[in-house]
Enzyme design. Structure first.
Site, mmCIF file in Angstrom:
data_model
loop_
_atom_site.group_PDB
_atom_site.id
_atom_site.type_symbol
_atom_site.label_atom_id
_atom_site.label_comp_id
_atom_site.label_asym_id
_atom_site.label_seq_id
_atom_site.Cartn_x
_atom_site.Cartn_y
_atom_site.Cartn_z
ATOM 1 N N TRP A 103 0.822 -1.216 0.000
ATOM 2 C CA TRP A 103 0.000 0.000 0.000
ATOM 3 C C TRP A 103 0.852 1.259 0.000
ATOM 4 C CZ3 TRP A 103 -4.335 -0.442 -2.052
ATOM 5 C CH2 TRP A 103 -5.136 -1.561 -1.847
ATOM 6 N N ASP A 174 -1.201 6.647 6.607
ATOM 7 C CA ASP A 174 -2.311 5.807 6.131
ATOM 8 C C ASP A 174 -2.617 4.789 7.233
ATOM 9 O OD1 ASP A 174 -3.987 3.932 5.048
ATOM 10 O OD2 ASP A 174 -2.734 3.479 3.304
ATOM 11 N N LYS A 198 -11.911 -1.651 7.272
ATOM 12 C CA LYS A 198 -11.154 -2.558 8.134
ATOM 13 C C LYS A 198 -11.589 -2.436 9.593
ATOM 14 C CE LYS A 198 -8.369 -2.922 4.410
ATOM 15 N NZ LYS A 198 -7.567 -2.039 3.536
HETATM 16 C C1 LIG Z 1 -7.050 -1.524 2.423
HETATM 17 C C2 LIG Z 1 -5.958 -0.540 2.417
HETATM 18 C C3 LIG Z 1 -5.864 0.467 1.448
HETATM 19 C C4 LIG Z 1 -6.815 0.553 0.282
HETATM 20 O O1 LIG Z 1 -8.072 0.920 0.640
HETATM 21 P P1 LIG Z 1 -9.186 1.259 -0.458
HETATM 22 O O2 LIG Z 1 -10.264 1.801 0.409
HETATM 23 O O3 LIG Z 1 -9.534 -0.023 -1.120
HETATM 24 O O4 LIG Z 1 -8.632 2.244 -1.396
HETATM 25 C C5 LIG Z 1 -4.845 1.375 1.551
HETATM 26 N N1 LIG Z 1 -3.968 1.328 2.554
HETATM 27 C C6 LIG Z 1 -4.019 0.374 3.500
HETATM 28 C C7 LIG Z 1 -3.007 0.372 4.602
HETATM 29 C C8 LIG Z 1 -5.026 -0.578 3.470
HETATM 30 O O5 LIG Z 1 -5.079 -1.520 4.423
#
Ligand SMILES: *Cc1c(COP(=O)(O)O)cnc(C)c1O
Length: 363
Positions: A103, A174, A198
């Site tokens: 990511w 993030d 999540k």
């Molecule tokens: C799941 C995830 C993403 C992507 O999320 P989307 O909502 O599908 O764009 C980005 N960064 C991390 C750390 C993630 O776990």
């Protein structure tokens, strides 16, 4: 075997059962209005009340003060890591991207369209295939980056930052897969974003927490208005119709979290779950976690079967035992147990009991 199902999916992920029950209960008739929350105007006084309560609960949970705006946005984490460089970078400006997994690398690739990127590879592997983060003393840093972006928990690799990276710029994180699972000092962060699917609610919404000071440095002249953080903050994240049902479910999750002892309660539980699972993985050479202990994720636990030809059998029998969502990410293979806030300790115990039995029959 019981009827209980435990969902270990990495995302969209399990939601707390009491939250789902409450949503079910008021699905057709929300607040006595005779209609669903999905069917009311986001500008109605009832919905506005929900939105305000969700924000104040999240502020309470995370200790967010007035220096940060809290936004409820569309588009997932990917839209955020695309939109941030649009408003902060330009050809002659540099941002640092600490890359410790898939990511964070995707975020760096997006940013490279808008300005200079100092990409810092932070993931390392030793001779026996064990992964860890490299020491910050080995990183090549930028003198004056606009910002440093990092991913405290890399969801796919199952690797966690046990420290806060230093930077001369703004710190942007993030937190998609670890928000609300560990206490943070909010003043350390200029900006945080997290896809909801999540640890917060269903997919389709993203939480953004951003300092007013950082928004003042952003250039929104060339970005779509819906990506304009300042305008979103001024208009209560309602420049256009927000993902109202996802926001509603998030509000129920926040209430549930407050009842469960807030982030402190979640952090304690996260350590209990993770300790239990990693101790078992370390005690048994039939299974194996490829991350050095200091860097192991509290939320996403990848593990590999010694005999990978048993993978399909493992997944199939796990499913029959009520343990779902264990297949590892396609880029890593093996298994991954995601143990977010909503996973009760009994779920981890059930997984370990299943793993022991599977080993006995196949080892
Ligand atoms: C799941 C995830 C993403 C992507 O999320 P989307 O909502 O599908 O764009 C980005 N960064 C991390 C750390 C993630 O776990």
């Amino acid at each position: 075997m019981t009827n209980q199902t435990y969902n270990f999916c990495a995302g969209p992920a399990a939601l707390p059962v009491p939250v789902m029950q409450k949503a079910q209960q008021e699905l057709l008739n929300w607040r006595g209005l005779g209609v669903s929350v999905m069917e009311v105007s986001h500008r109605s006084s009832e919905y506005q009340e929900l939105a305000n309560k969700a924000e104040s609960d999240l502020r309470k949970l995370m200790g967010i003060g007035e220096e940060h705006a809290v936004l409820f946005m569309h588009g997932g984490a990917s839209l955020q890591f695309s939109s941030i460089p649009m408003s902060l970078l330009s050809e002659n400006k540099t941002a640092e991207y600490i890359e410790n997994g898939i990511w964070s690398s995707k975020a760096a690739q997006e940013a490279a369209r808008y300005g200079k990127i100092n990409s810092i590879p932070a993931l390392q592997m030793d001779d026996s295939g064990i992964r860890s983060l490299s020491s910050p003393s080995t990183w090549t840093r930028s003198e004056s980056p606009v910002y440093t972006h990092y991913t405290p928990n890399e969801t796919i690799e199952g690797i966690r930052f046990p420290f806060l990276p230093e930077t001369n710029g703004s710190l942007i994180a993030d937190l998609s897969s670890c928000i609300l699972s560990e206490k943070l000092n909010m003043s350390d962060f200029d900006m945080i974003y997290a896809g909801a699917q999540k640890n917060i609610g269903p997919a389709g919404m993203t939480i953004v927490i951003v300092k007013h000071e950082l928004m003042d440095k952003m250039d929104f002249s060339r970005v779509p208005k819906v990506f304009n953080y300042k305008a979103q903050a001024e208009q209560g994240s309602m420049i256009n119709t927000p993902p109202t049902y996802a926001w509603y479910l998030a509000s129920l999750v926040f209430e549930w979290l407050l009842e469960q002892g807030g982030v402190e309660g979640m952090e304690k539980l996260a350590h209990q779950r993770a300790n239990l699972l990693y101790s078992y993985l370390d005690s048994d050479d039939f299974y194996h976690n490829p991350i050095a202990p200091e860097y192991r994720s509290l939320m996403n636990v990848p593990f590999i079967l010694k005999d990978e030809s048993l993978n399909d059998k493992f997944l199939k029998e796990a499913r029959s035992a009520g343990l779902v969502g264990l297949k590892g990410h396609r880029s890593v293979g093996g298994m991954r147990a995601s143990i977010y806030n909503s996973m009760p300790i009994e779920g981890v115990e059930a997984l370990i009991a299943f793993m022991k039995e599977f080993k006995q029959q196949n080892g």
